[in-house]
Structures are given as structure tokens and as C-alpha cells.
Design a protein around this motif. Sequence first.
Motif, PDB file in Angstrom:
ATOM      1  N   UNK A   1      28.850  17.921 -43.978  1.00  0.00           N
ATOM      2  CA  UNK A   1      27.502  18.059 -43.196  1.00  0.00           C
ATOM      3  C   UNK A   1      27.061  19.324 -43.107  1.00  0.00           C
ATOM      4  N   UNK A   2      25.769  19.548 -42.751  1.00  0.00           N
ATOM      5  CA  UNK A   2      25.075  20.640 -42.438  1.00  0.00           C
ATOM      6  C   UNK A   2      24.666  20.476 -41.017  1.00  0.00           C
ATOM      7  N   UNK A   3      24.496  21.495 -40.198  1.00  0.00           N
ATOM      8  CA  UNK A   3      23.861  21.238 -38.796  1.00  0.00           C
ATOM      9  C   UNK A   3      22.648  22.053 -38.281  1.00  0.00           C
ATOM     10  N   UNK A   4      21.819  21.446 -37.741  1.00  0.00           N
ATOM     11  CA  UNK A   4      20.508  21.834 -37.070  1.00  0.00           C
ATOM     12  C   UNK A   4      20.411  21.553 -35.665  1.00  0.00           C
TER      13      UNK A   4
ATOM     14  N   UNK B   1      17.267  14.973 -32.158  1.00  0.00           N
ATOM     15  CA  UNK B   1      18.196  15.814 -31.622  1.00  0.00           C
ATOM     16  C   UNK B   1      18.504  15.789 -29.964  1.00  0.00           C
ATOM     17  N   UNK B   2      18.035  14.542 -29.392  1.00  0.00           N
ATOM     18  CA  UNK B   2      18.046  14.516 -28.147  1.00  0.00           C
ATOM     19  C   UNK B   2      17.956  13.130 -27.895  1.00  0.00           C
ATOM     20  N   UNK B   3      18.582  12.527 -26.749  1.00  0.00           N
ATOM     21  CA  UNK B   3      18.548  11.263 -26.287  1.00  0.00           C
ATOM     22  C   UNK B   3      17.288  10.863 -25.301  1.00  0.00           C
ATOM     23  N   UNK B   4      16.693  12.057 -24.827  1.00  0.00           N
ATOM     24  CA  UNK B   4      15.488  11.808 -23.762  1.00  0.00           C
ATOM     25  C   UNK B   4      14.340  12.692 -24.130  1.00  0.00           C
ATOM     26  N   UNK B   5      14.350  13.503 -25.089  1.00  0.00           N
ATOM     27  CA  UNK B   5      13.518  14.557 -25.285  1.00  0.00           C
ATOM     28  C   UNK B   5      13.342  15.762 -24.660  1.00  0.00           C
TER      29      UNK B   5
ATOM     30  N   UNK C   1      21.867  11.964 -45.976  1.00  0.00           N
ATOM     31  CA  UNK C   1      21.304  11.331 -44.823  1.00  0.00           C
ATOM     32  C   UNK C   1      21.115  12.152 -43.680  1.00  0.00           C
ATOM     33  N   UNK C   2      20.208  11.872 -42.830  1.00  0.00           N
ATOM     34  CA  UNK C   2      20.051  12.847 -41.632  1.00  0.00           C
ATOM     35  C   UNK C   2      20.280  12.019 -40.429  1.00  0.00           C
TER      36      UNK C   2
ATOM     37  N   UNK D   1      21.424  17.789 -35.143  1.00  0.00           N
ATOM     38  CA  UNK D   1      20.829  17.121 -36.208  1.00  0.00           C
ATOM     39  C   UNK D   1      21.749  17.370 -37.348  1.00  0.00           C
ATOM     40  N   UNK D   2      22.289  16.377 -37.678  1.00  0.00           N
ATOM     41  CA  UNK D   2      23.147  16.706 -38.978  1.00  0.00           C
ATOM     42  C   UNK D   2      22.893  15.937 -40.206  1.00  0.00           C
ATOM     43  N   UNK D   3      22.723  16.874 -41.123  1.00  0.00           N
ATOM     44  CA  UNK D   3      22.347  16.191 -42.494  1.00  0.00           C
ATOM     45  C   UNK D   3      23.668  16.269 -43.469  1.00  0.00           C
ATOM     46  N   UNK D   4      24.277  14.901 -43.632  1.00  0.00           N
ATOM     47  CA  UNK D   4      25.450  14.731 -44.360  1.00  0.00           C
ATOM     48  C   UNK D   4      25.455  14.227 -45.871  1.00  0.00           C
TER      49      UNK D   4
END
Length: 357
Positions: free
Chosen positions: A143-146, A98-102, A177-178, A110-113
Motif C-alpha cells: 500500500x501507499x499512504x496519504x 481519512x477521519x472518523x468525524x471530520x 483499492x482506496x 488514506x491507504x491505496x492498496x
Amino acid sequence: MLVAAGVLVACSDQPVAPRVSPQPADGLQALDCRAVVLGTPSVRCSPATPGAGQAQGTIIGGQNILVTLTSTNLNYDAGTDVFSMDVTVQNLMNEAMGTPDGVTPAAGGIMVFFLEEPVGAGGSVDVIEQDGNAFFTNANQGYQTYNEILHKDEISQPQPWKFNVPAGVSSFKFRVLVSTEVQYKLVINEVLVNPAGNTRETDGDWVEIFNAGSLPVDLENLVVADSAASGRRPYHKISSSVIVPSGGYVVLGTTTNTTTNGGVPVDYAWGSSVALASSLDAFKVARVVGSDTLTLDRTQYSQASVSAQDGISRELKNPALDNSNMDGSNWGSASVTSVYGDGGRGTPKAQNSAYTP
């Protein structure tokens, strides 16, 4: 880095080794599962034959190399034909999700599709109350989003999932898929800034990069730069594919010509774009995301007698340590027995001689 991992409701997962790139790419790890509606509701996934480099593991209610999806509060309402559950995502990777650099949240979270729509035993099943539809691997996938950053072993807040399951449908299957941006875990692990003892000063500089992440990383389109006393030089974009395996090393340097660079096995040459000084300097590797440049790792030095000894590399004692100061105690000089090429001291593309578990 965009990574996808996936699930079908109770059969098995069949992971595919993820492709990892500095630009968004589809890395797929399908999670196959089965939901039982009647009696005691349940959702279970059992692994199929794993793909290359992957391990068998349960995704929902168990473990997997990349993620664990867990379902709780399962319920079937026969009056409304709604099968519901709360689903969490757990990150099992060394990289943050959920991040490109932490640190910086990814725009999409974060998408679960759904890779495949539900298939019911005895009737059709529909997903209801999703966050939206988009193109992931195909058009119009729900999708569901986190909206969270998940570091290693962290578990997301639960999100409700709902399905319309008509009477008479005893179970159904689905595959999800996540999909998420994933942090790079690249570590500047060894540096030679003064190769005068073994080759020409202009050709022998090199930097070793270690991948402390769970996934391989392609350095293409990342940028590197050094910052001497006169200021930071312009970024150099890595222009070709350079794969750093999980737990592996690559060497960046002035030239790949081992005749002139002292015999170091350079994987990618930055040419004249980087010139590590034998006094005050710094080196960084960064990622370009949109209009921003996100630093992935950086180290610096100022004591020539420590970090710029003739023909002797400076080695990080453990990739997990703070490596920001090459002059400091977390770094050591390559041992006298660690010789490469025509006499340089260092351990390019291998565990450091100064390594301390």
C-alpha cells in the motif's frame, strides 16, 4: 466507517456497492486501469458495468462517485527499468476521508492498496518502494499512504508510485483499492419532545436522523443520549442494524408500538434510556472510536414555548444549516397540515414541512 474504493491499470473499473458500518468494514469499489510504458507513458481507467447504486466514471484522470485518482509526471527509465508516476487522491464524497468525524485524523490515514499485483504484457512487473504490506482483503497487500484529511473535492498531496518494468513489457494492468476511515454525515433533522397532545408522554418522544452523506450508514453500535437539567444521561448503544440511506431518514424513539407512540414509524426504540424533557434538554448522537466518544451531531433547546409545543415537532429548515439550537431561526414548527398518526404534527421519515431550499 472504513470504506474501500478501487483501480486495474487500463481496462475498466467494476465498482461494487460499498458496505458501510460504524465499525471498520470492507466496502469495495475496484478501479481497473492500464498503464502504457513505451512511447508516451500513460495510465487510463475506463468503467465497466457499474454495480448497484453506482455510476460509470473514470477513476484515474476522470470522475467517479467516491474518488478520483490522478496520475501525473509519468516516466519510464529504460536504464533502470523503472516506470514512475505521481498519484493524487481526490475525495468526491460529501463525507470527509481519512477521519472518523471530520476533525480527528484516522490512525491509518488514506491507504491505496493493491488488490491485484501488476500483470505485464510480455513479462513480469513488480511494485517497488511501497509504504508497507498489510492485510486488507488478503494477506501481505502492498500500500501507499496519504496522511491527510480530505473534505469534499479536496485533492491530496502527490505520492510517488514506482514499478519495475523489464525491457520488452509494453503495458501492464493492476487493480488498487482506496481504504480509509470516512466521516458520518448524520444530521438531527426533526425532534418531538412533548407528545402529550397525541399520546402518552412516556411513549411518544422521537428524533429523526437524516443522512447527508454519499454513502449509506448503519447506526448499529453508535450511541445516543439526552442531557436535561440534571445532566447527561448514560449513553445508549444502538444494538441492532439500522441503515440510513444516502439522502434518507430513520426515526429513533421510545417505542416502535404505533398504538402507544401516537402512530410515528419508529425504526429503532431506545426504551427508557432517553427521556426528552419538555423544558431544557439536549440530544446527541456519537460514535465510539477506541476509548473515545466522538460527537457526530448535537442539538439543544431551552424554550418550552418554542421547542416543546404539545404534539408538534420541531423541524430543521435545511439539513445543511447549523442545527445546534432548536429554539433558533434555523428550525421551525411542523405545519398544521403535517399530521401523522392520531393527530401529531410532524413529518417523520419525510422532508420537513419547514424545509427551505
